[in-house]
Design an enzyme around this catalytic site. Sequence first.
Site, PDB file in Angstrom:
ATOM      1  CG  HIS A   1     -10.320   6.678  -8.409  1.00  9.42           C
ATOM      2  ND1 HIS A   1     -10.802   7.954  -8.208  1.00  9.42           N
ATOM      3  CD2 HIS A   1     -10.344   6.071  -7.192  1.00  9.42           C
ATOM      4  CE1 HIS A   1     -11.104   8.104  -6.930  1.00  9.42           C
ATOM      5  NE2 HIS A   1     -10.831   6.981  -6.290  1.00  9.42           N
TER       6      HIS A   1
ATOM      7  CB  CYS B   1     -13.992   6.210  -6.649  1.00  5.70           C
ATOM      8  SG  CYS B   1     -13.880   6.850  -4.965  1.00  5.70           S
TER       9      CYS B   1
ATOM     10  CG  ASN C   1     -10.441   9.589  -3.748  1.00  6.10           C
ATOM     11  OD1 ASN C   1     -11.246   9.849  -4.645  1.00  6.10           O
ATOM     12  ND2 ASN C   1     -10.399   8.412  -3.155  1.00  6.10           N
TER      13      ASN C   1
END
Length: 331
Positions: free
Chosen positions: A257, A116, A287
């Site tokens: 994020h 990520c 996500n």
Amino acid sequence: MGNNTSVVIQGVGTYLPQKRLTNHDLTKIVETTDEWIQTRTGISERRIAAEDESTIDLAEHAARAAIQDAGISPDDIDLVIVATITPTMPFPATACLLQARLGLRQVMAFDLEAACSGFTYALETAESLLKSGRHRNALIVGAEKISSILDWSDRTTCVLFGDGAGAAILSCKEAGDYGIIDSISRSAGTDPSLLQQPAGGSAIPASIASIESGSHFLKMRGRDLFKVVVRVVNILCREILERNGLKAHQIKLIVPHQANVRMIESMAKHLEIPADKFFVNLDRFGNTSAASVPIALREALDKGLIQTGDYVLLVAFGAGLTWSASLIKWH
């Protein structure tokens, strides 16, 4: 060129698959509820790529949008970095496939795996290569088809993730008080079980046993990961502000994020920064791993939340563990 150059984000583009998978849709797949998901994550829906779409397809759409936004020709690009943990295939690199798809010259192209944190890692890497004087314009892409590695019977993970891609063009400009001001990227690989895909590499190659055990799916220890991330990201944000002589109130927007709304709220509380300074769109996209920061950045720009001269902080964290931040003065 080096010190006589500033590196700016010249253009940003995104791509999100058409299919929307809502929380209500998930209740038909796994034992969960819309309330359970929203309360714990803040997510209402996410995008899922079509069966015939792979990471290269998502990356290509986002890259073309970024090139158009930057107002440059594909011939101007001389560096390609694709950040992903779901490459189209183990090799060759998705970046090489993208170079061919876009019809670019035979430029340097490679994949970067920082989960990520991939986009912010790629941002720092590309900035360094551009400042070396060997490149002028870089295409960096965060692209993921996370749905391809999810266990759809595991409600602790399958509700969290979505597919998508975001891309940026980084360009060299005459040195000035703008562009990418500073970046910090860190890692700690002491406990990979916090977030990992155990099988598919050389340790556990594909086999009937590995497939039957579900070892090719994403595995996560969510509560433990939450605690570690909140601590290290808070330290990271304070560090990058302090070493650049900035106070929190001087940051116009933080683009984190998009993992979990509770995590973002905790970051705001610990950093003593108003929650409305954190851009959040995970309610609609979930996500998307390496794609989440550029997707959020593009939306923030579209909403007029970033203007010339604003300080913007990009922050990410992911499997590795990796964590990274980039401080930008928008040009």
